[in-house]
Structures are given as structure tokens and as C-alpha cells.
Design a protein around this motif. Structure first.
Motif, short mmCIF file in Angstrom:
data_model
loop_
_atom_site.label_atom_id
_atom_site.label_comp_id
_atom_site.label_asym_id
_atom_site.label_seq_id
_atom_site.Cartn_x
_atom_site.Cartn_y
_atom_site.Cartn_z
N GLY A 106 8.18 5.45 6.69
CA GLY A 106 8.30 6.09 5.38
C GLY A 106 9.37 7.15 5.49
O GLY A 106 9.10 8.34 5.55
N LYS B 180 0.85 -1.20 0.00
CA LYS B 180 0.00 0.00 0.00
C LYS B 180 0.88 1.25 0.00
O LYS B 180 1.80 1.36 0.81
N GLU C 272 11.45 2.29 4.67
CA GLU C 272 11.14 3.00 3.42
C GLU C 272 11.00 1.96 2.32
O GLU C 272 11.73 0.98 2.29
N SER D 294 10.00 16.36 4.66
CA SER D 294 9.60 17.41 5.61
C SER D 294 10.69 18.48 5.59
O SER D 294 11.88 18.15 5.63
C1 LIG Z 1 5.95 12.19 2.59
S1 LIG Z 1 7.37 11.15 2.53
C2 LIG Z 1 8.09 11.44 4.12
C3 LIG Z 1 9.60 11.27 4.17
C4 LIG Z 1 10.22 11.55 5.54
N1 LIG Z 1 9.57 10.81 6.59
C5 LIG Z 1 10.16 13.04 5.86
O1 LIG Z 1 9.24 13.44 6.63
O2 LIG Z 1 10.99 13.78 5.34
C6 LIG Z 1 6.63 9.51 2.70
C7 LIG Z 1 7.56 8.35 2.39
O3 LIG Z 1 6.88 7.13 2.67
C8 LIG Z 1 7.32 6.15 1.73
N2 LIG Z 1 6.31 5.06 1.68
C9 LIG Z 1 5.10 5.08 1.08
N3 LIG Z 1 4.45 3.92 1.30
C10 LIG Z 1 5.28 3.13 2.05
C11 LIG Z 1 5.15 1.83 2.60
N4 LIG Z 1 4.05 1.09 2.43
N5 LIG Z 1 6.20 1.34 3.33
C12 LIG Z 1 7.34 2.09 3.51
N6 LIG Z 1 7.49 3.35 3.00
C13 LIG Z 1 6.47 3.86 2.29
C14 LIG Z 1 7.43 6.94 0.44
O4 LIG Z 1 8.27 6.29 -0.50
C15 LIG Z 1 8.00 8.27 0.96
O5 LIG Z 1 9.40 8.30 0.87
#
Ligand SMILES: C[S@@+](CC[C@H](N)C(=O)[O-])C[C@H]1O[C@@H](n2cnc3c(N)ncnc32)[C@H](O)[C@@H]1O
Length: 275
Positions: free
Chosen positions: A57, A25, A79, A33
């Protein structure tokens, strides 16, 4: 018989394969951020050297890396994107933090987070809410959860900060930035057999507690009379309450199925779940 056994084995194997190929998902696109928000998230969660932080993530790893570099914490980021995991692990090595932090390629929904004392996330609003059950099942009472922009609906935050940031326009189209801090509550719902100070109840007492996340209400049965509880507060494993119409504040620490506490900080009381 052998055919029956073989078809059972094939069925189990197919089920395992199906579970493995289930699409992951997407919890949110890669949007980092802003560094000022990262610092605020870590400050509001009061992150320190005793903490183990998990970023769900983790993108380029900035939250976990800052937690280690500036606040002395340990932790990991989970991630789904290979290149981001690689980049974050390289940054950890370059900054001399690889002993204390690590980034793993995995699905955040399937990752064991029970080691965390702090969880951080910047994910889609529906994802944040899908994680509520996982948080309550896996995290210890007192664990802090910080969410950038999206709340856990129905869960009263410990702290909530709103600010306007120019950096956010290119990310979300607006300057408004929100940070929510939650604390995982202990489970207190149920009937507790309590031993109260003699001035409160001579007979063994009963506490009846109802709980919805951090909201707790209930009553105490003292020497045959039911008295409602007032001003009940639950923060992590700490509970405080008063008895309606009576003086004094009860405080206590919940340790699994028991509570050890004090009345007005000087007279001990205790309780056991299921009495
Ligand atoms: C909005 S970014 C936030 C990045 C970091 N936490 C920050 O705040 O700078 C969300 C991250 O979640 C990862 N992601 C999305 N779905 C995921 C999943 N099911 N499992 C692990 N990571 C996931 C995306 O690839 C993305 O890099």
C-alpha cells in the motif's frame, strides 16, 4: 459426454471470472506517513544497499523512494489506486531512481512478496494481522517487517518505539506514533537428530523443539537423559540456547532442514530435522 465436458469448461470459466471480479479488500485509506516516520522506519530496519524493500500500500511512494535515495536499496511499492501509482512512478523517474524502484497497481494481498528482505506497511490494524500468514509463508527467515502504528498480535517485536509527533494529529487525531520491527523466524518446530560434542553427548542426541513464531522451547535427549533447554532465542535463521544446569551456550544457523553450529563459539555441533 460432450455436454458434460462443455458444462465443466463453462463452470471453470465462471469460477475464474468470479475470482477476478472479487472486490479488492481495502487495507486502509490513503494517509501518507510523515517523512520523519519514514526515515525512522528505514533506520530501525537497518535498510542498506543490499536490501530489496516492498511497501504494501505504497501511496505516493515515499517509503520506497526514500529507501532507494537515502539508503541505496532497491524495491517496489504495490498500490491499488491508479493515480498514486502513476505519481510514484513519475517521482521515481524525476529523481533518477526508476532503474531501482517501481510501483505497480495490484492488490497487496495477491502480490508475490517473496523477493523482499524488508517489508514496510502503514495499514489498518485488522489488515496487518490478516497478512501474518502470508508473511510466514512467503518471506525468507531474517526478512524484516516494519509496521507504522499497528502491531502483529502475538508476534514479539524485535524493536518497538513510541514517540509523540505533532504531524500525526491531522492524520490520526493524536500525537502518539508507534513503529514495530519484526524479524521472520526460521521454522524449527520438530524433532532434530543432533551430533553433539563428545563432552555433551557420546550417543547421537535428539533435540525436541516447540515453536510459536519467535518463541521456542524444548529439550535435548543426551546419552538417554532429557535436559530442558534454557534461554532459547530465535532471530531469523540464528538460534542460541543453553542446557539447564550445564555451562556453555549453543549457537547455530538454520539452513532449511539442518543446523550448523558452535558450542561457546569453538566446538562444532549440528542437527538435521526429522532424525
Ligand atoms: C495509510 S496509506 C500508506 C501509504 C504509504 N505506505 C505511507 O506510509 O506513506 C495505505 C495505502 O494502501 C493502499 N491500499 C489499500 N488497500 C490496498 C490493497 N488491497 N492493495 C494495494 N494497496 C492498497 C491505499 O490506497 C493507501 O494508499
Amino acid at each position: 459426454m460432450i455436454r458434460f465436458l462443455l458444462s465443466g469448461i463453462v463452470f471453470c470459466a465462471l469460477q475464474a471470472v468470479a475470482a477476478d471480479v472479487q472486490p479488492v479488500k481495502n487495507a486502509g485509506p490513503y494517509v501518507p506517513s510523515p517523512q520523519s516516520v519514514v526515515s525512522d522506519m528505514l533506520r530501525y530496519a537497518d535498510v542498506g544497499p543490499g536490501d530489496f524493500l516492498v511497501d504494501l500500500g505504497s501511496g505516493d511512494g515515499r517509503i520506497v523512494l526514500t529507501a532507494a535515495k537515502v539508503f541505496g536499496a532497491r524495491g517496489f511499492g504495490v498500490e491499488i489506486k491508479d493515480e498514486l501509482v502513476k505519481r510514484a512512478n513519475e517521482a521515481a523517474k524525476l529523481e533518477g531512481l526508476a532503474e531501482r524502484v517501481e510501483f505497480i497497481k495490484a492488490d497487496l494481498f495477491k502480490t508475490d512478496i517473496s523477493q523482499a528482505t524488508v517489508i514496510t506497511m502503514y495499514l489498518l490494524p485488522d489488515t496487518v494481522n490478516l497478512l501474518k500468514e502470508k508473511f510466514l509463508a512467503e518471506l525468507r527467515p531474517g526478512t524484516r517487517i516494519v509496521s507504522h502504528d499497528y502491531p502483529l498480535t502475538g508476534w514479539i517485536p524485535e524493536k518497538y518505539v513510541q514517540m509523540e509527533l505533532e504531524d500525526k494529529v491531522q492524520i490520526s487525531g493524536v500525537t502518539t506514533t508507534l513503529i514495530y520491527l519484526y524479524v521472520v523466524p526460521a521454522k524449527v518446530q520438530g524433532q532434530w537428530k543432533a551430533s553433539m560434542p563428545p563432552a555433551v553427548s557420546r550417543a547421537p542426541a535428539t533435540l525436541l523443539l516447540k515453536q510459536q513464531l519467535t518463541r521456542v522451547s524444548g529439550s535435548a535427549r543426551l546419552d538417554g537423559r532429557d535436559i530442558p533447554l534454557e534461554d532459547v532465542r530465535l532471530r531469523g535463521d540464528r538460534i542460541t540456547f543453553k542446557l539447564a544446569g550445564r555451562k556453555g551456550e549453543f549457537s547455530g544457523q538454520i539452513k532449511g532442514r539442518s543446523i550448523e553450529g558452535m558450542l561457546d563459539g569453538k566446538t562444532p555441533w549440528s542437527a538435521t530435522l526429522g532424525g
